[in-house]
Design an enzyme around this catalytic site. Structure first.
Site, short mmCIF file in Angstrom:
data_model
loop_
_atom_site.label_atom_id
_atom_site.label_comp_id
_atom_site.label_asym_id
_atom_site.label_seq_id
_atom_site.Cartn_x
_atom_site.Cartn_y
_atom_site.Cartn_z
CB SER A 1 -0.88 0.03 1.25
OG SER A 1 -0.10 0.32 2.40
CG ASP A 2 1.40 5.86 -1.42
OD1 ASP A 2 2.29 6.05 -0.57
OD2 ASP A 2 1.27 6.58 -2.43
CD1 TRP A 3 4.90 5.28 4.84
CD2 TRP A 3 4.68 4.10 2.94
NE1 TRP A 3 5.96 4.39 4.75
CE2 TRP A 3 5.86 3.66 3.61
CE3 TRP A 3 4.34 3.47 1.75
CZ2 TRP A 3 6.69 2.64 3.11
CZ3 TRP A 3 5.17 2.47 1.24
CH2 TRP A 3 6.32 2.07 1.93
CG ASN A 4 -0.93 6.22 6.84
OD1 ASN A 4 -0.89 5.26 7.60
ND2 ASN A 4 -0.16 7.28 6.96
CB ALA A 5 -2.98 4.00 0.30
#
Ligand SMILES: *[C@@H]1O[C@H](CO)[C@@H](O)[C@H](O)[C@H]1NC(C)=O
Ligand SMILES: *[C@@H]1O[C@H](CO)[C@@H](O)[C@H](O)[C@H]1NC(C)=O
Ligand SMILES: *[C@@H]1O[C@H](CO)[C@@H](O)[C@H](O)[C@H]1NC(C)=O
Ligand SMILES: *[C@@H]1O[C@H](CO)[C@@H](O)[C@H](O)[C@H]1NC(C)=O
Length: 737
Positions: free
Chosen positions: A250-254
């Site tokens: 995942s992108d960071w916190n996606a």
């Protein structure tokens, strides 16, 4: 230089990994053995980040005890290593794309990979082909290679091969439809199936074909579903259709849900906590153990995540004596080793060969030992506070050599144009008059006292978590920053010989500048990285002829693009297939400088177009290999053309192939880039530019059949020096099957 680069490339390849399906099969076999030794806690630990700032890297996973496997270190970004020093600040992706040089793209990737491995980084978070750049004002377009999917795809493939041959896992990002910064964490990109395939997915096919170890899902929603929990884009498009064998991170916190994201095909969550809400808000880790035990996530899905993560690590040979992490992102990033080697010379070559000469009247360039040279603009000199004064390069102070955001690195040094020009001036006996502010009056005064004036202007952009001079990531407009038009006008009023140098993240509107008759040259230098000034001097003074070509269109006015970021929470991608030059061609709009354009100090003649193409019309089938259905990558022949250097000096030419599909294909852009070849030629020397074609290059995506189809009929062949400077025409036909 070319030989040196090839030698570097080959030495990287020699220590590399076994590519292709065979490499994956062996890696999967090892991964399946290791998987058996892990308990459930360890399995979810491999798939879960240890929280932001919980380890030395921007992303870290939990290390198991039952097998010899580390806390995986994931680190930004696409132009070099973030939060560490010393590292090399490479030219941005958009400059690497502007070289149109496969060897340089590979060499840049390989050098970045060596630095990552040297620092103990397992996964370097790049390269990027999302955003593709359909919005000319999109904040992160400069991290990728080009708005054209074919050029972007070559950029992805060469860069990933280079990085992974050096031993680091590459991460292709951002998947999918992440074309703007405004509302990127809430908006939905609603994209038609055909445009999805022919534009946005295309470069990722190359990435998967290059055996990329990981793919990062993006913040946005795709067709109203979060990209990181979309079964349609993760399981179906990426894993089933493209045959991706690595893992989705995942992108960071996606990540927005635990169970749905696991079922949709997410394999690793980063950074393992949400730094926007109190720490400990974790969707996986113990919650994933529970989700498996209560039956909402099958054990086989968790095992698949872990197998993919382990297989990627084995694929790259990271189980064999990989270095320890030698820096921490959170304490200034000082590394215990120096990994920069001689990469500065590669940076200079890439930066030099990415410079696009847009205008050169009266042969004002190359400079011939001018007597008095005025150097004007704050972009001529390094920020007096230092090149790294702003965190993540989040200001446009001093010379611009990269955009801002997570896709940046600390400059080990930054050679600015002023100091590089000064050392050249010293040997030429040229007097330099400098005005390194953006004052139009001071600039005009400096110009009045010189015989030639060089004005430096900029336009910056970056990631949306930083706002610079009112630009929240995406650009507010395509005009030069810092009063650039007014400075150029004032200088042009006082000087007959004005050269404008542009450092920019993407296109800017040049009409005001071009309306000044004394502006004789425009030099497009993009985002060149740490060797900015030296590379510029190589071209300004003609030790090397410029050979970069525009990786996007420069329009006469912003509205001509027919696309921009939206403040709405839905972007319906109304451009469909008509992005950048496809749109200008289809709608008969004259660009100012077209896609693929770039002048040289010499001239080239094209002759002897040879077309040798034979294919069966219809779909490409066959088993799915990394990249897609096997037949997509079958050769259908070659097109070639003879290019001769007809001028006085050596120079490199990028010969470009565009193809128009027959009428039997549903409405398609008039022509699309399907090959290029860069040739370095001495005066009078000729070389054969060769374009190898595969079935994919002749296909469109058929939404009914859900296949790539080669249409029957007459294909038009355009070969030339840009998308509009077509030197040779031809055609070939494919019979209906
Ligand atoms: C799994 O292994 C770890 C060591 O990596 C250990 O700390 C933990 O207690 C084990 N968990 C179970 C449920 O056995
Ligand atoms: C997204 O929605 C469009 C319009 O309904 C559709 O054509 C396309 O197939 C969808 N894409 C995916 C990946 O589901
Ligand atoms: C199973 O566990 C997960 C994680 O705690 C939770 O989100 C989900 O609601 C649970 N499902 C059921 C059916 O209990
Ligand atoms: C950048 O420039 C602005 C305007 O001149 C100034 O206020 C600011 O302090 C500068 N910032 C840095 C970090 O150099």
């Amino acid at each position: 230089m070319q030989n040196l680069l090839l030698a570097l490339a080959l030495s990287a390849a020699a220590e590399g990994y076994v590519a292709g399906s065979a490499g994956w099969d062996a890696a999967y076999a090892k991964a399946q053995i290791a998987l058996q030794k892990l308990n459930q806690t360890e399995k979810v630990g491999l798939a879960t980040g240890v929280t932001w700032e919980g380890g030395p890297c921007v992303g870290n996973t939990y290390a198991p005890e039952s097998i010899d496997y580390p806390s995986l270190c994931l680190q930004d970004g696409p132009l070099g290593i973030r939060f560490a020093n010393p590292v090399t600040a490479f030219p941005a992706g958009i400059n690497a794309g502007a070289t149109w040089d496969r060897d340089l793209l590979y060499a840049r990737g390989a050098a970045m990979g060596r630095e990552s491995k040297g620092l103990g980084i397992h996964v370097q978070l790049g390269p990027a082909s999302g955003p593709l750049g359909k919005n000319p004002d999109g904040g992160r377009n400069w991290e990728g290679f080009s708005v054209d999917p074919y050029l972007s795809g070559v950029g992805m493939e060469e860069t990933i091969q280079g990085m992974q041959d050096s031993g680091v896992q590459a991460c292709a990002k951002h998947w999918l439809g992440n074309e703007q910064e405004h509302h990127r964490e809430t908006m939905s990109s609603n994209v038609g199936d055909r445009a999805t395939h022919e534009l946005y997915l295309w470069p990722f096919m190359n990435a998967v074909k290059a055996n990329v170890a990981s793919v990062m899902c993006s913040y946005n929603k795709f067709n109203q579903t979060w990209a990181c929990e979309s079964d349609a884009i993760l399981n179906k498009l990426l894993k089933d259709e493209l045959g991706f064998k690595g893992y989705v991170v995942s992108d960071w916190n996606a990540q927005h849900t635990g169970v749905n994201s696991a079922l949709a095909g997410l394999d690793m969550t980063m950074p393992g906590s949400d730094f926007n809400t109190p720490r400990g808000n974790i969707f996986w880790d113990s919650n994933l153990v529970q989700a498996v035990s209560n039956g909402s996530v099958p054990q086989s899905r968790l095992d698949d995540m872990v197998t993919r993560i382990l297989a990627s690590w084995y694929l790259l040979g990271q189980d064999q004596g990989y270095p320890e992490v030698t820096f921490s992102s959170w304490d200034g990033g000082k590394a215990t080793v120096d990994v920069t080697a001689d990469h500065g010379s590669l940076v200079r070559t890439v930066a030099r060969d990415s410079i696009v000469l847009l205008k050169n009247e009266d042969d004002i360039l190359p400079l011939q030992e001018p007597q008095i040279l005025a150097i004007i603009g704050s972009d001529a000199a390094v920020n007096p506070d230092g090149p790294n004064a702003c965190t993540d390069r989040g200001c446009n102070n001093g010379t611009l050599a990269m955009g801002w955001g997570s896709g940046t690195a600390e400059y080990p040094y930054l050679i600015d144009p002023l100091s590089a020009i000064k050392s050249q001036a010293e040997s030429d006996g040229t007097q330099i008059i400098q005005s390194t502010t953006d004052s139009a009056t001071a600039g005009a005064e400096a110009a009045a006292a010189a015989d030639t004036a060089v004005v430096f202007i900029t336009s910056d952009a970056g990631e949306g978590y930083i706002t610079v001079e009112g630009n929240a990531g995406d650009r507010n407009n395509l005009d030069p920053w810092h009063n650039g038009n007014e400075v150029v006008k004032a200088v042009a009023a006082k000087s007959d010989n004005v050269i404008v140098v542009v450092h920019s993240v993407g296109p800017i509107i040049l009409e005001t500048i071009l309306a000044q008759p004394s502006v004789k040259a425009i030099v497009w230098a993009g985002l060149p990285g740490q060797e900015s000034g030296n590379a510029l001097v190589d071209v300004l003074y003609g030790s090397t002829s410029p050979s970069g070509k525009l990786p996007y269109t420069i329009a006469k006015q912003f509205a001509d693009y027919g696309a921009s970021w939206t403040a709405a929470l839905d972007d319906n991608f109304a451009e469909d297939l008509l992005v950048d030059y496809r749109h200008f061609d289809q709608n008969g709009i004259s660009p100012r400088y077209e896609f693929g354009f770039g002048l040289s100090y010499t001239s080239f003649e094209y002759s002897r177009l040879a077309i040798n193409v034979a294919a069966t019309a219809g779909p490409s089938n066959g088993p799915v290999v990394p990249g897609g259905a096997e037949q997509l990558f079958e050769s259908v022949g070659t097109i070639s053309v003879l290019v001769q250097n007809t001028g006085e000096v050596p120079g490199a030419e990028v010969a470009q192939l565009y193809i128009g599909l027959p009428d039997s294909a549903p409405s398609t852009p008039p022509k699309q880039l399907r090959g290029f070849d860069k040739l370095l030629l001495e005066p009078e020397q000729s070389g054969m530019a060769t374009f190898e074609l595969t079935r994919r290059d002749l296909s469109y995506w058929d939404v009914q059949e859900q296949k790539w189809i080669i249409p029957a009929g007459k294909f038009t062949v355009y070969v030339g020096s840009s998308s509009r400077d077509i030197r040779q025409h031809g055609e070939f036909s494919i019979a209906s099957s």
